[in-house]
Enzyme design. Structure first.
Site, PDB file in Angstrom:
ATOM      1  N   PRO A   2       0.821  -1.222   0.000  1.00 29.90           N
ATOM      2  CA  PRO A   2       0.000   0.000   0.000  1.00 29.90           C
ATOM      3  C   PRO A   2       0.855   1.274   0.000  1.00 29.90           C
ATOM      4  O   PRO A   2       1.749   1.437   0.830  1.00 29.90           O
ATOM      5  CB  PRO A   2      -0.784  -0.103   1.312  1.00 29.90           C
ATOM      6  CG  PRO A   2      -0.637  -1.514   1.761  1.00 29.90           C
ATOM      7  CD  PRO A   2       0.656  -2.006   1.206  1.00 29.90           C
ATOM      8  N   GLU A   3       0.590   2.133  -0.979  1.00 32.16           N
ATOM      9  CA  GLU A   3       1.235   3.437  -1.039  1.00 32.16           C
ATOM     10  C   GLU A   3       0.126   4.489  -1.061  1.00 32.16           C
ATOM     11  O   GLU A   3      -1.049   4.152  -0.872  1.00 32.16           O
ATOM     12  CB  GLU A   3       2.151   3.527  -2.270  1.00 32.16           C
ATOM     13  CG  GLU A   3       3.278   2.480  -2.230  1.00 32.16           C
ATOM     14  CD  GLU A   3       4.273   2.614  -3.385  1.00 32.16           C
ATOM     15  OE1 GLU A   3       4.622   3.737  -3.747  1.00 32.16           O
ATOM     16  OE2 GLU A   3       4.682   1.570  -3.919  1.00 32.16           O
ATOM     17  N   LYS A  59       1.242   7.748   3.999  1.00 29.86           N
ATOM     18  CA  LYS A  59       0.695   6.390   3.965  1.00 29.86           C
ATOM     19  C   LYS A  59      -0.163   6.096   5.200  1.00 29.86           C
ATOM     20  O   LYS A  59      -0.537   4.950   5.430  1.00 29.86           O
ATOM     21  CB  LYS A  59       1.835   5.372   3.883  1.00 29.86           C
ATOM     22  CG  LYS A  59       2.690   5.492   2.627  1.00 29.86           C
ATOM     23  CD  LYS A  59       3.703   4.358   2.632  1.00 29.86           C
ATOM     24  CE  LYS A  59       4.831   4.609   1.668  1.00 29.86           C
ATOM     25  NZ  LYS A  59       5.891   3.603   1.837  1.00 29.86           N
TER      26      LYS A  59
END
Ligand SMILES: [Zn+2]
Length: 264
Positions: A2-3, A59
């Site tokens: 996940p970014e 993030k």
């Protein structure tokens, strides 16, 4: 992994399903994902609280309530899933927050992410640590000022959350490929045209990814090549180089992203 675009997607999901709703129950199936307090305390402090509008910072996802603020970080494998089916939880569903007509599931295989609670603004920095400005909308002189601070490979600077927040391994490769800049080069070596392309590439990649809630695996994107046995450049069809830059596996095109600046 996940970014920024993925977390933006989780933020949208939370906004559309949970804002204005009260938490009716919490189920922590793996206390290992609850950070800084016991899972019992965590559940006690959140139960009955109503969600306000969430925000993303790099993030991180911050979900304020009329009580404490819930912080979510997704590590390498985390995600936030909306479930209104009342089906059995899956193996990697570590925590379930019942709200409105369904449940928010924190799903994380490797458990490098987690859930935190903050009671006030002052504890925000204790949880998040030092973090640079968000990469989304960071352009022109403001972007240059951040990147000038960090010596070493440009890719490492882009991924450093203290320099700018939200960019990880896959996005930094995509942006540099777009801008035709070798990941090992230094920001100080870039000419004005290259700096401009970096700036444009960063915002274009972010905006297109945010629309999808993830980095799209389009054939015209470098990302599409990452899982292939023989990755080639979507622009010039050269075989891609795979090297370690800043300790991370990096994909780049030897033709489009030469190691030295082109003389103009
Ligand atoms: Zn190429």
């Amino acid at each position: 992994v996940p970014e920024l675009p993925d977390v933006e997607g989780f933020c949208r999901l939370l906004r559309s399903h949970a804002v204005g709703q009260s938490i009716t129950s919490l189920e922590v199936r793996d206390p290992g994902v609850i950070r800084g307090l016991s899972s019992r305390e965590f559940a006690r402090k959140l139960k009955g609280r109503r969600f306000f509008n969430p925000v993303r910072r790099g993030k991180w996802l911050l979900a304020p309530t009329d009580g404490p603020t819930l912080f979510l970080h997704f590590g390498m494998t985390g995600s936030l899933v909306w479930d209104d089916s009342r089906a059995e939880l899956q193996r990697f569903d570590r925590a379930a927050i019942s709200v409105g007509g369904g449940r928010l599931l924190f799903r994380d295989q490797r458990k490098l992410g987690g859930l935190w609670l903050a009671n006030d603004e002052s504890s925000v920095s204790d949880i998040i640590g030092e973090q640079g400005p968000d990469a989304l909308g960071l352009t022109g002189r403001r972007l240059e000022e951040r990147l000038e601070k960090r010596r070493g490979a440009l890719k490492s600077a882009l991924m450093d959350q203290k320099v700018l927040a939200g960019i990880g391994n896959t996005l930094s490769d995509e942006v540099l490929w777009r801008a035709r800049i070798n990941p090992e080069r230094r920001f100080s070596q870039l000419n004005p045209e290259e700096r401009h392309h970096l700036d444009l590439g960063l915002q274009r990649v972010l905006r297109a990814s945010i629309k999808k809630g993830a980095i799209p695996r389009l054939g015209t994107w470098l990302t599409s090549q990452r899982s292939r046995p023989e990755p080639t450049c979507p622009r010039c069809q050269q075989r891609l180089n795979i090297t370690r830059v800043g300790g991370r596996t990096s994909y780049w095109c030897p033709a489009c992203q030469p190691q030295l600046a082109k003389r103009r």
